[in-house]
Design a protein around this motif. Structure first.
Motif, PDB file in Angstrom:
ATOM      1  N   PRO A 185       0.834  -1.208   0.000  1.00 38.40           N
ATOM      2  CA  PRO A 185       0.000   0.000   0.000  1.00 38.40           C
ATOM      3  C   PRO A 185       0.862   1.249   0.000  1.00 38.40           C
ATOM      4  CG  PRO A 185       0.059  -0.990   2.182  1.00 38.40           C
ATOM      5  CD  PRO A 185       0.719  -1.963   1.256  1.00 38.40           C
ATOM      6  N   GLY A 186       0.370   2.263  -0.679  1.00 37.93           N
ATOM      7  CA  GLY A 186       1.111   3.518  -0.757  1.00 37.93           C
ATOM      8  C   GLY A 186       0.173   4.661  -1.055  1.00 37.93           C
ATOM      9  N   ARG A 187       0.713   5.755  -1.449  1.00 39.25           N
ATOM     10  CA  ARG A 187      -0.113   6.906  -1.809  1.00 39.25           C
ATOM     11  C   ARG A 187      -0.821   6.648  -3.131  1.00 39.25           C
ATOM     12  NH1 ARG A 187       3.302  12.063   0.739  1.00 39.25           N
ATOM     13  NH2 ARG A 187       3.426  11.078   2.811  1.00 39.25           N
ATOM     14  N   LEU A 188      -1.877   7.404  -3.372  1.00 39.48           N
ATOM     15  CA  LEU A 188      -2.712   7.171  -4.546  1.00 39.48           C
ATOM     16  C   LEU A 188      -1.899   7.378  -5.822  1.00 39.48           C
ATOM     17  CD1 LEU A 188      -5.624   6.560  -5.524  1.00 39.48           C
ATOM     18  CD2 LEU A 188      -5.971   9.045  -5.610  1.00 39.48           C
ATOM     19  N   PRO A 189      -1.763   6.339  -6.661  1.00 41.22           N
ATOM     20  CA  PRO A 189      -0.890   6.455  -7.831  1.00 41.22           C
ATOM     21  C   PRO A 189      -1.419   7.440  -8.871  1.00 41.22           C
ATOM     22  CG  PRO A 189      -1.305   4.149  -7.266  1.00 41.22           C
ATOM     23  CD  PRO A 189      -2.277   4.976  -6.465  1.00 41.22           C
ATOM     24  N   ARG A 190      -0.501   7.930  -9.648  1.00 39.26           N
ATOM     25  CA  ARG A 190      -0.882   8.743 -10.802  1.00 39.26           C
ATOM     26  C   ARG A 190      -1.576   7.855 -11.840  1.00 39.26           C
ATOM     27  NH1 ARG A 190       3.974  10.796  -8.940  1.00 39.26           N
ATOM     28  NH2 ARG A 190       4.047  13.075  -8.678  1.00 39.26           N
ATOM     29  N   PRO A 191      -2.514   8.403 -12.585  1.00 42.39           N
ATOM     30  CA  PRO A 191      -3.187   7.584 -13.611  1.00 42.39           C
ATOM     31  C   PRO A 191      -2.232   7.235 -14.738  1.00 42.39           C
ATOM     32  CG  PRO A 191      -3.834   9.893 -13.813  1.00 42.39           C
ATOM     33  CD  PRO A 191      -3.009   9.795 -12.563  1.00 42.39           C
ATOM     34  N   VAL A 192      -2.550   6.171 -15.456  1.00 46.45           N
ATOM     35  CA  VAL A 192      -1.706   5.706 -16.554  1.00 46.45           C
ATOM     36  C   VAL A 192      -2.581   5.374 -17.756  1.00 46.45           C
ATOM     37  CG1 VAL A 192       0.108   4.782 -15.054  1.00 46.45           C
ATOM     38  CG2 VAL A 192      -1.814   3.322 -15.721  1.00 46.45           C
ATOM     39  N   ARG A 193      -1.981   5.414 -18.926  1.00 43.39           N
ATOM     40  CA  ARG A 193      -2.709   5.071 -20.152  1.00 43.39           C
ATOM     41  C   ARG A 193      -2.641   3.574 -20.459  1.00 43.39           C
ATOM     42  NH1 ARG A 193      -6.042   9.334 -21.271  1.00 43.39           N
ATOM     43  NH2 ARG A 193      -4.886  11.299 -21.099  1.00 43.39           N
ATOM     44  N   ASN A 194      -1.706   2.878 -19.807  1.00 38.12           N
ATOM     45  CA  ASN A 194      -1.470   1.470 -20.125  1.00 38.12           C
ATOM     46  C   ASN A 194      -1.665   0.592 -18.891  1.00 38.12           C
ATOM     47  OD1 ASN A 194       0.737   2.677 -18.887  1.00 38.12           O
ATOM     48  ND2 ASN A 194       2.245   1.364 -19.911  1.00 38.12           N
ATOM     49  N   ILE A 195      -2.817   0.641 -18.297  1.00 41.06           N
ATOM     50  CA  ILE A 195      -3.055  -0.064 -17.046  1.00 41.06           C
ATOM     51  C   ILE A 195      -2.796  -1.562 -17.171  1.00 41.06           C
ATOM     52  CG2 ILE A 195      -5.539  -0.289 -17.534  1.00 41.06           C
ATOM     53  CD1 ILE A 195      -3.950   0.236 -14.068  1.00 41.06           C
ATOM     54  N   GLU A 196      -3.085  -2.139 -18.331  1.00 39.92           N
ATOM     55  CA  GLU A 196      -2.874  -3.580 -18.529  1.00 39.92           C
ATOM     56  C   GLU A 196      -1.401  -3.949 -18.457  1.00 39.92           C
ATOM     57  OE1 GLU A 196      -4.577  -1.668 -20.549  1.00 39.92           O
ATOM     58  OE2 GLU A 196      -6.676  -2.328 -20.309  1.00 39.92           O
ATOM     59  N   GLU A 197      -0.529  -3.001 -18.758  1.00 39.86           N
ATOM     60  CA  GLU A 197       0.904  -3.259 -18.680  1.00 39.86           C
ATOM     61  C   GLU A 197       1.455  -2.987 -17.282  1.00 39.86           C
ATOM     62  OE1 GLU A 197       2.919  -1.041 -21.708  1.00 39.86           O
ATOM     63  OE2 GLU A 197       1.414  -1.517 -23.240  1.00 39.86           O
ATOM     64  N   ILE A 198       0.732  -2.222 -16.493  1.00 38.61           N
ATOM     65  CA  ILE A 198       1.205  -1.829 -15.168  1.00 38.61           C
ATOM     66  C   ILE A 198       0.785  -2.834 -14.100  1.00 38.61           C
ATOM     67  CG2 ILE A 198       1.041  -0.048 -13.366  1.00 38.61           C
ATOM     68  CD1 ILE A 198       2.662   0.825 -15.762  1.00 38.61           C
ATOM     69  N   VAL A 199      -0.444  -3.324 -14.187  1.00 34.20           N
ATOM     70  CA  VAL A 199      -1.011  -4.201 -13.161  1.00 34.20           C
ATOM     71  C   VAL A 199      -1.124  -5.622 -13.702  1.00 34.20           C
ATOM     72  CG1 VAL A 199      -3.019  -4.640 -11.697  1.00 34.20           C
ATOM     73  CG2 VAL A 199      -2.292  -2.279 -12.140  1.00 34.20           C
ATOM     74  N   PRO A 200      -0.581  -6.623 -13.001  1.00 33.99           N
ATOM     75  CA  PRO A 200      -0.715  -8.011 -13.449  1.00 33.99           C
ATOM     76  C   PRO A 200      -2.176  -8.392 -13.646  1.00 33.99           C
ATOM     77  CG  PRO A 200       0.864  -7.848 -11.652  1.00 33.99           C
ATOM     78  CD  PRO A 200       0.211  -6.503 -11.768  1.00 33.99           C
ATOM     79  N   ALA A 201      -2.449  -9.199 -14.657  1.00 35.44           N
ATOM     80  CA  ALA A 201      -3.826  -9.503 -15.053  1.00 35.44           C
ATOM     81  C   ALA A 201      -4.711  -9.990 -13.909  1.00 35.44           C
ATOM     82  CB  ALA A 201      -3.815 -10.514 -16.201  1.00 35.44           C
ATOM     83  N   PRO A 202      -4.251 -10.930 -13.058  1.00 30.92           N
ATOM     84  CA  PRO A 202      -5.146 -11.387 -11.980  1.00 30.92           C
ATOM     85  C   PRO A 202      -5.528 -10.267 -11.015  1.00 30.92           C
ATOM     86  CG  PRO A 202      -3.306 -12.905 -12.274  1.00 30.92           C
ATOM     87  CD  PRO A 202      -2.985 -11.686 -13.066  1.00 30.92           C
TER      88      PRO A 202
END
Length: 335
Positions: free
Chosen positions: A249-266
């Protein structure tokens, strides 16, 4: 539907401080009041770098002092973390300072990890007495008999409205049994939503507080000028949920255009499941999606929330939501 309201957790965005987050909460509450929101609630969380509302009653007092009409309160206080008398004194004080404006929503969860819960409570069995603690707390808000040995001062006689919050059937059953209003945490735990609504409505017992059920639906809103921008804003919340499940857990992340590449699928799938009760996109899309939720669940009230990194974009999102919800309230009242 009678009202639309707002839930805030005082999110701390990446690159900012808790002081900035708390100042933004006050600014957001003022914007909510101007936009016609009925309530502005804050939630108790502990040991979370991205949330600044741990001392919930203190933040509520700050919000109330900088607004004039909107109801303020907790959505909620995690009662097992506290002695009922302490909460009665805190919210009795708030109700004395800001009469007719204070609500108290009560939850049974710890609002944190087990290690922090142990530091808060010292005894992790406190959750087992939640129903009795709710009743005890409500009694402190009543007029105390002259021979009462324990009294909440301030608190007694304030009749602070108490809500039961929940994400399972337990809270629905308790709210129905006590005849209290009920708010479901569908903004992050929607799995039992339909069963909880049915349980609450079917088993509700009229009380001195309510003569019929009053159900509040919580929903996320990520609204912007376009569908694409709304989806972009939503990625901060998706990352935050994933990070929590990954144990970082951390501070609220900045938004991204490539969420599928940032967060593992599961983990992305899990985040999307948690955010199932949401409206995301342009004003037209958000109006349609909120309308579908209202038609499906028939809430007496809708409370919206949304963890958006940029404060200006967050205020804009809630302004768009207010326009949509104002229309839905008008339709409901005309029906």
């Amino acid at each position: 539907m009678q009202h639309y309201s707002m839930l805030d957790l005082s999110p701390v965005p990446e690159g900012q401080t808790p002081a900035e987050a708390l100042a933004q909460t006050v600014d957001l509450a003022q914007a909510a009041e101007a936009a016609g929101y009925h309530r502005f609630w804050l939630a108790e969380h502990h040991n979370m770098p991205g949330i600044a509302s741990a001392a919930t009653a203190v933040v509520i007092g700050q919000v109330a002092a900088h607004t004039s009409r909107i109801r303020v309160g907790a959505g909620g206080i995690m009662l097992p973390n506290h002695a009922p008398l302490v909460i009665a004194e805190q919210f009795g004080t708030l109700a004395t300072l800001f009469p007719g404006r204070v609500d108290l929503g009560l939850g049974r969860a710890p609002g944190t990890d087990m290690g922090t819960a142990r530091a808060l409570r010292r005894n992790l069995q406190a959750g087992d007495t939640f129903p009795q603690d709710v009743v005890e707390l409500i009694e402190y808000f009543d007029e105390a008999p002259l021979n009462a040995q324990i009294r909440a001062i301030p608190g007694e006689g304030t009749q602070v409205p108490v809500w039961i919050l929940g994400s399972s059937l337990f809270g629905a059953q308790l709210a129905a049994y006590l005849g209290l209003p009920y708010a479901f945490a569908s903004h992050f735990a929607p799995q039992a939503l339909e069963d909880a609504i049915a349980t609450y409505r079917e088993t509700f017992r009229a009380s001195r507080f309510l003569d019929k059920p009053h159900f509040m639906l919580a929903a996320n809103v990520f609204a912007a000028d376009t569908d694409e921008e709304g989806a972009y804003l939503r990625t901060s919340q998706q990352q935050a949920f994933a990070n929590l499940r990954l144990g970082r857990p951390g501070r609220l992340p900045r938004p991204v255009r490539n969420i599928e590449e940032i967060v593992p699928a599961p983990y992305l799938a899990s985040s999307n499941e948690a955010l199932a009760v949401s409206a995301t996109g342009s004003p037209e899309t958000v109006r349609k999606q909120l309308g579908i939720l209202v038609d499906r669940y028939r809430p007496d009230e809708v409370m919206v929330t949304g963890m958006i990194h940029d404060h200006v974009a967050r205020k804009r999102s809630f302004a768009i939501a207010a326009d949509a919800l104002r229309d839905l309230v008008g339709i409901a009242q005309a029906a």
